[in-house]
Write a protein that holds these residues in place. Structure first.
Motif, PDB file in Angstrom:
ATOM      1  N   ARG A 331       6.395  -6.270   5.700  1.00 12.39           N
ATOM      2  CA  ARG A 331       5.899  -7.421   4.956  1.00 12.39           C
ATOM      3  C   ARG A 331       4.375  -7.334   4.872  1.00 12.39           C
ATOM      4  O   ARG A 331       3.706  -7.035   5.865  1.00 12.39           O
ATOM      5  N   ASP A 332       3.823  -7.610   3.675  1.00 16.59           N
ATOM      6  CA  ASP A 332       2.368  -7.650   3.521  1.00 16.59           C
ATOM      7  C   ASP A 332       1.971  -8.973   2.867  1.00 16.59           C
ATOM      8  O   ASP A 332       2.817  -9.725   2.384  1.00 16.59           O
ATOM      9  N   ASP A 333       0.676  -9.234   2.864  1.00 14.89           N
ATOM     10  CA  ASP A 333       0.168 -10.479   2.276  1.00 14.89           C
ATOM     11  C   ASP A 333      -0.644 -10.189   1.013  1.00 14.89           C
ATOM     12  O   ASP A 333      -1.596 -10.899   0.709  1.00 14.89           O
ATOM     13  N   GLY A 334      -0.217  -9.159   0.278  1.00 12.27           N
ATOM     14  CA  GLY A 334      -0.972  -8.747  -0.897  1.00 12.27           C
ATOM     15  C   GLY A 334      -0.616  -9.524  -2.145  1.00 12.27           C
ATOM     16  O   GLY A 334      -0.205 -10.700  -2.089  1.00 12.27           O
ATOM     17  N   GLY A 366       5.485 -17.314   0.731  1.00  8.01           N
ATOM     18  CA  GLY A 366       4.038 -17.530   0.658  1.00  8.01           C
ATOM     19  C   GLY A 366       3.417 -16.580  -0.334  1.00  8.01           C
ATOM     20  O   GLY A 366       3.235 -16.898  -1.495  1.00  8.01           O
ATOM     21  N   ARG A 367       3.137 -15.373   0.089  1.00  6.05           N
ATOM     22  CA  ARG A 367       2.561 -14.350  -0.777  1.00  6.05           C
ATOM     23  C   ARG A 367       2.900 -12.979  -0.234  1.00  6.05           C
ATOM     24  O   ARG A 367       3.327 -12.839   0.912  1.00  6.05           O
ATOM     25  N   GLY A 368       2.691 -11.980  -1.057  1.00  7.55           N
ATOM     26  CA  GLY A 368       2.951 -10.621  -0.608  1.00  7.55           C
ATOM     27  C   GLY A 368       4.343 -10.136  -0.978  1.00  7.55           C
ATOM     28  O   GLY A 368       5.082 -10.759  -1.749  1.00  7.55           O
ATOM     29  N   LEU A 369       4.701  -9.013  -0.389  1.00  8.04           N
ATOM     30  CA  LEU A 369       5.957  -8.327  -0.706  1.00  8.04           C
ATOM     31  C   LEU A 369       6.730  -8.095   0.586  1.00  8.04           C
ATOM     32  O   LEU A 369       6.139  -7.808   1.636  1.00  8.04           O
TER      33      LEU A 369
END
Length: 385
Positions: A331-334, A366-369
């Motif tokens: 999981r990332d917040d990109g 939230g955000r990211g992938l």
């Protein structure tokens, strides 16, 4: 010929040689025509020139019709079937004309029977041809008032010859079909191995080249301001290249070690080098061989996507295994969104599905992938703690 495999020529020549040997054996089988031929030479046959020409044409036509299916000569089926009809008419005509003569001319119908049994591909047609030939022997024998024992003997010989020829032809076709199947299976195995090797190289080199590009950008930015750190990053590029070369050699030799732990360490270093905060959480049982290999490629592709496209500042990697199966999440917040299904993601999905699992890629909360790979217990195996 363009597109032909190198082995096609030798296989074809070997099959033709076997066919020609069988045709030669059928030539020896013509010895039963020697008594009628001897009767002609002794002057025991009326209209000897007609009988001689008919017998010679019959023998040559028989050999030609046998050679077509046995040696697999390129003759149209319609022409071959027409030749069988001509052989049958000639054989019945000679047998009917000279059935009362010495030396039993109805034996010609046995050759008519075997030629059709060899040449007719459909089993139903073959049995019909054999039955018709046997019936013709009975009809001609009764019409010429031959002894009942001779009629029964000729009919039985014709029937047995046709039945055995049908069985032999069927077995020969089945053997050839098995050989073709074996060759096709061998080609399929080679093609699958080539595809597997191509996927492995794509996953190996795609990740490595992406990492090299990222490192090279870092070096380019640091050279004016921090040459010492730039030199360290350049050394990392050298290390990454050497590691990739070793992995490619492993892939070429077919050697594959359990290396998820090493891949996880490489992911930590690569992400940290570009300023992405990495957290790794491992829980549950150790991964078995199947999960270790599959998750290695999932992690490699997931980290490559984070480096290339996410513009993230944080990446969380979690792997867990229990009696129900194994799960890996990246999981990332990109910038998030749904990635395009390119060759890497498509090949990764196929790899996970082949291991019996599923792969899901979509927006995180939230955000990211969020990338999630699951292997059920039946595929991942149950590993005791």
């Amino acid at each position: 010929m363009a597109g032909a495999t190198p082995a096609a020529g030798p296989v074809e020549r070997s099959r033709r040689r076997r066919g020609l040997l069988l045709v030669a054996a059928h030539t020896l089988w013509l010895w039963l025509l020697l008594p009628p031929a001897a009767a002609i030479t002794r002057g025991q046959i009326d209209h000897a020139p007609t009988a001689t020409v008919g017998l010679v044409v019959f023998a040559l036509l028989y050999l030609a019709l046998v050679a077509v299916p046995v040696a697999e000569l390129p003759v149209r089926p319609a022409l071959h079937h027409g030749g069988l009809v001509l052989l049958a008419l000639l054989g019945v005509g000679l047998a009917a004309a000279y059935a009362g003569a010495p030396e039993g001319w109805p034996v010609l119908l046995m050759y008519v029977c075997t030629a059709g049994a060899v040449g007719l591909v459909r089993v139903g047609w073959g049995f019909g041809w054999v039955g018709g030939s046997t019936a013709a022997v009975l009809v001609i024998g009764v019409a010429h008032r031959l002894p009942a024992d001779d009629i029964a003997q000729l009919a039985l010989i014709t029937l047995l010859a046709g039945a055995m020829t049908l069985a032999f032809a069927r077995v020969a076709r089945l053997v050839e079909e098995l050989r073709r199947t074996q060759r096709e299976l061998a080609r399929t195995v080679v093609e699958r191995e080539r595809l597997r090797f191509a996927k492995d190289l794509h996953d190996l080199l795609g990740h490595t080249l992406s990492l090299v590009v990222v490192k090279a950008e870092v070096v380019r930015r640091l050279v004016p301001t921090d040459p010492g750190r730039a030199a360290g990053e350049a050394a990392d590029i050298e290390r990454i290249g050497r590691t990739a070369l070793a992995e490619v050699r492993e892939a070429v030799t077919g050697y594959r070690e359990q290396s998820f732990g090493r891949e996880l360490e490489n992911a930590r270093i690569a992400l940290a080098d570009v300023g992405i905060v990495v957290t790794v959480r491992e829980c549950g049982h150790p991964l078995d061989v199947a999960a270790d290999d599959a998750f290695r490629w999932v992690l490699r592709e997931g980290v490559t996507n984070v480096l290339r496209h996410s513009r993230a500042s944080r990446c969380d990697i979690e792997v867990s295994a229990d009696v129900d199966g194994s799960v890996l999440t990246v999981r990332d917040d990109g910038v998030g969104g749904r990635p395009e299904p390119g060759n890497g993601l498509r090949g990764l999905t196929e790899r996970v599905e082949q291991a019996g699992g599923t792969l899901h890629v979509g927006p995180a909360r939230g955000r990211g992938l969020l990338l999630t790979a699951r292997l059920p217990a039946r595929a991942a195996g149950r590993v005791s703690p």
